[in-house]
Design a protein around this motif. Sequence first.
Motif, mmCIF file in Angstrom:
data_model
loop_
_atom_site.group_PDB
_atom_site.id
_atom_site.type_symbol
_atom_site.label_atom_id
_atom_site.label_comp_id
_atom_site.label_asym_id
_atom_site.label_seq_id
_atom_site.Cartn_x
_atom_site.Cartn_y
_atom_site.Cartn_z
ATOM 1 N N LEU A 33 0.829 -1.212 0.000
ATOM 2 C CA LEU A 33 0.000 0.000 0.000
ATOM 3 C C LEU A 33 0.863 1.262 0.000
ATOM 4 O O LEU A 33 0.537 2.240 -0.672
ATOM 5 N N GLY A 37 0.122 2.455 -3.581
ATOM 6 C CA GLY A 37 -1.117 3.183 -3.397
ATOM 7 C C GLY A 37 -2.303 2.299 -3.049
ATOM 8 O O GLY A 37 -2.157 1.097 -2.813
ATOM 9 N N PRO A 38 -3.493 2.892 -3.002
ATOM 10 C CA PRO A 38 -4.697 2.196 -2.545
ATOM 11 C C PRO A 38 -4.995 0.921 -3.334
ATOM 12 O O PRO A 38 -4.698 0.834 -4.532
ATOM 13 N N THR A 40 -7.617 -3.002 -3.051
ATOM 14 C CA THR A 40 -8.590 -3.850 -2.367
ATOM 15 C C THR A 40 -7.877 -5.096 -1.847
ATOM 16 O O THR A 40 -6.742 -5.389 -2.247
ATOM 17 N N VAL A 68 -3.656 1.543 8.478
ATOM 18 C CA VAL A 68 -4.342 1.658 7.195
ATOM 19 C C VAL A 68 -5.717 2.263 7.438
ATOM 20 O O VAL A 68 -6.266 2.156 8.548
ATOM 21 N N ASP A 70 -9.640 3.476 5.276
ATOM 22 C CA ASP A 70 -10.450 3.380 4.063
ATOM 23 C C ASP A 70 -10.019 4.458 3.085
ATOM 24 O O ASP A 70 -9.671 5.579 3.485
ATOM 25 N N TRP A 71 -10.054 4.113 1.797
ATOM 26 C CA TRP A 71 -9.744 5.081 0.748
ATOM 27 C C TRP A 71 -11.043 5.495 0.096
ATOM 28 O O TRP A 71 -11.814 4.642 -0.379
ATOM 29 N N TRP A 81 -11.844 -0.361 -0.515
ATOM 30 C CA TRP A 81 -10.497 0.052 -0.872
ATOM 31 C C TRP A 81 -9.770 0.554 0.369
ATOM 32 O O TRP A 81 -10.372 1.204 1.219
ATOM 33 N N TRP A 82 -8.477 0.272 0.447
ATOM 34 C CA TRP A 82 -7.654 0.630 1.594
ATOM 35 C C TRP A 82 -6.456 1.449 1.144
ATOM 36 O O TRP A 82 -5.985 1.299 0.016
ATOM 37 N N GLN A 83 -5.954 2.269 2.062
ATOM 38 C CA GLN A 83 -4.722 3.014 1.812
ATOM 39 C C GLN A 83 -3.872 3.000 3.078
ATOM 40 O O GLN A 83 -4.393 2.847 4.189
#
Length: 198
Positions: A33, A37-38, A40, A68, A70-71, A81-83
Amino acid sequence: MSLTNPYGDFEITEPQALRALAHPVRLAILDRLQRHGPATATGLSPHVGATPSVVSWHLRHLATFGLVTDWDGATSKRERWWQAAARGFRFTLPDDAEGQAAARQLRGEMFARTADAPQQWLLHDEPRLDAEWRGLAGVADTRFVATADELRELEDAIEQLLAPYVRRKDEQTPPAGAHLVRMLRYLLPEPGDDPATS
């Protein structure tokens, strides 16, 4: 958790967070990440060696410690989606026994994760570089004598020197011809030897 250091890294202070991150899949998720970048859980799965459901569980665990988040830039709401919360992370050795054990466990996982990085670079990245960039790569194994205060000052000075380059991608467009560079830096104090006789 603080972002006040020169690199804008996430600072981990809780033993539980140190232990949570001291897992090869979680370290791989966070690294992916941070570098790409972001994503799933499904997108991360092939890169971290775990199924999407396992990755999803690890992501939620990392989120409990703020590593981390949520994005909200995803165009589809069908997948979560995660960031990464920050570009990197750091931790200091806690004073208590529980914290020291957790930090030691995390250090061990980090050493294991980066142990093969130079060899992988030599096999996969170095052949694709032109002569100038190949010539700039290097390795050093330097021993020196310092007090604990001097070592802290040296580390602070190195960070201040590197900080503009570390943060450049977020603050400005890199100049033409710039490359991403990885620096692996180990400070490994050696116990008890008298520097005068070493």
